[in-house]
Every structure is written in C-alpha cells, then in structure tokens.
Design a protein around this motif. Structure first.
Motif, PDB file in Angstrom:
ATOM      1  N   PHE A  79       0.622  -1.498   0.184  1.00  0.00           N
ATOM      2  CA  PHE A  79       0.135   0.024  -0.071  1.00  0.00           C
ATOM      3  C   PHE A  79       1.556   0.775   0.504  1.00  0.00           C
ATOM      4  CE2 PHE A  79       0.400  -1.159   4.224  1.00  0.00           C
ATOM      5  CZ  PHE A  79       0.961   0.093   5.380  1.00  0.00           C
ATOM      6  N   THR A  80       0.013   2.830  -0.523  1.00  0.00           N
ATOM      7  CA  THR A  80       1.081   3.688  -0.256  1.00  0.00           C
ATOM      8  C   THR A  80       0.480   4.689   0.405  1.00  0.00           C
ATOM      9  OG1 THR A  80      -0.471   4.886  -1.815  1.00  0.00           O
ATOM     10  CG2 THR A  80       0.898   3.796  -2.890  1.00  0.00           C
ATOM     11  N   ASP A  82      -0.511   7.391   0.499  1.00  0.00           N
ATOM     12  CA  ASP A  82      -1.410   7.741   0.283  1.00  0.00           C
ATOM     13  C   ASP A  82      -3.160   7.118   0.194  1.00  0.00           C
ATOM     14  OD1 ASP A  82      -0.836  10.387  -0.695  1.00  0.00           O
ATOM     15  OD2 ASP A  82      -0.845   9.438  -2.988  1.00  0.00           O
ATOM     16  N   ASP A  83      -2.751   6.151   0.059  1.00  0.00           N
ATOM     17  CA  ASP A  83      -3.583   4.631   0.980  1.00  0.00           C
ATOM     18  C   ASP A  83      -3.889   4.640   2.188  1.00  0.00           C
ATOM     19  OD1 ASP A  83      -3.883   3.807  -1.723  1.00  0.00           O
ATOM     20  OD2 ASP A  83      -3.178   2.257  -1.493  1.00  0.00           O
ATOM     21  N   PHE A  84      -2.666   5.276   3.043  1.00  0.00           N
ATOM     22  CA  PHE A  84      -2.601   5.030   4.537  1.00  0.00           C
ATOM     23  C   PHE A  84      -3.065   5.959   5.015  1.00  0.00           C
ATOM     24  CE2 PHE A  84      -0.687   6.279   8.603  1.00  0.00           C
ATOM     25  CZ  PHE A  84      -1.255   5.465   9.624  1.00  0.00           C
ATOM     26  N   LEU A  86      -5.968   8.139   3.271  1.00  0.00           N
ATOM     27  CA  LEU A  86      -7.343   8.114   3.379  1.00  0.00           C
ATOM     28  C   LEU A  86      -8.324   7.179   4.115  1.00  0.00           C
ATOM     29  CD1 LEU A  86      -9.408   8.139   1.337  1.00  0.00           C
ATOM     30  CD2 LEU A  86      -8.789   6.040  -0.385  1.00  0.00           C
ATOM     31  N   LEU A  87      -7.230   5.877   5.104  1.00  0.00           N
ATOM     32  CA  LEU A  87      -7.704   4.827   5.870  1.00  0.00           C
ATOM     33  C   LEU A  87      -7.900   5.894   7.107  1.00  0.00           C
ATOM     34  CD1 LEU A  87      -6.734   1.155   4.700  1.00  0.00           C
ATOM     35  CD2 LEU A  87      -8.826   2.760   5.175  1.00  0.00           C
TER      36      LEU A  87
END
Length: 116
Positions: A79-80, A82-84, A86-87
C-alpha cells in the motif's frame, strides 16, 4: 496498737522474687522479639534488578514474543502512503459518528508522516 507478725516480714522477699521473675520474662520476650526481627523474608526472584537470572528470563521472554509474532500471518498487501492517509481519515470519520471524542481529538492532533 498493731503487732507485726514475722510472716509478713518474710513475705516481702517473695514480692522481690515476683519482680525478678517479671524482669526475666521481659528479658525473655526481648530475646524472642530480637530473634523474630532478625529473620529475613525469602524472595523467589528479584522483581527489578540486573541479576543473571533476571537477564536470562528477560531474554527468554523476548525470544518467545518474537516466535509468536513471526508465527502470525500479517497482511502482505502493498500500500502507499496516500492509501494509509485515506484509511486514517475514514477511521476518524467513524469515530466522529460514534461520538468517541477522546480518541478523535488525539488522532486530529497530528497527521502521520513518513520519516526518511
């Protein structure tokens, strides 16, 4: 007038004997109390310190913890950052809906950053 009988005069030393016996019993109790206070409690192991046994026990605990962590199946999906984030924001919204203000204020205090 009163007469003093010889028996009364002889009984006085008996009182002295009682006082001596009391002094002896006080001395004996002092000896007993010192014997009790000289006894030291036994400890099975030191709770804090740098003894060899304590260090070995700590090392074994760390090894056992590492075995448990290595045996767990952790997610391996990449995961990136940015994904982190977002979560992270989704989780903050969930806390806001559930009115969990304490944890929400902690998470709002700072956004996670990647070092390096």
């Amino acid at each position: 007038m009163f007469r003093v009988s010889p028996q009364i005069i002889e009984e006085k030393p008996k009182i002295d004997n009682i006082e001596k016996n009391q002094n002896r019993s006080v001395a004996e109790t002092d000896k007993k109390s010192t014997q009790i206070s000289e006894e030291k409690p036994e400890y099975s192991h030191p709770k804090v310190g740098l003894s060899l046994k304590n260090l070995k026990r700590k090392k074994q605990e760390i090894e056992e913890r590492n075995k448990i962590l290595s045996s767990r199946k952790l997610p391996e999906d990449p995961f990136t950052f940015d994904d982190f984030i977002l979560l992270w924001n989704n989780y903050k919204e969930k806390l806001k809906k559930n009115h969990e203000k304490n944890l929400l204020s902690i998470l709002n205090s700072d956004t996670p950053k990647i070092e390096g």
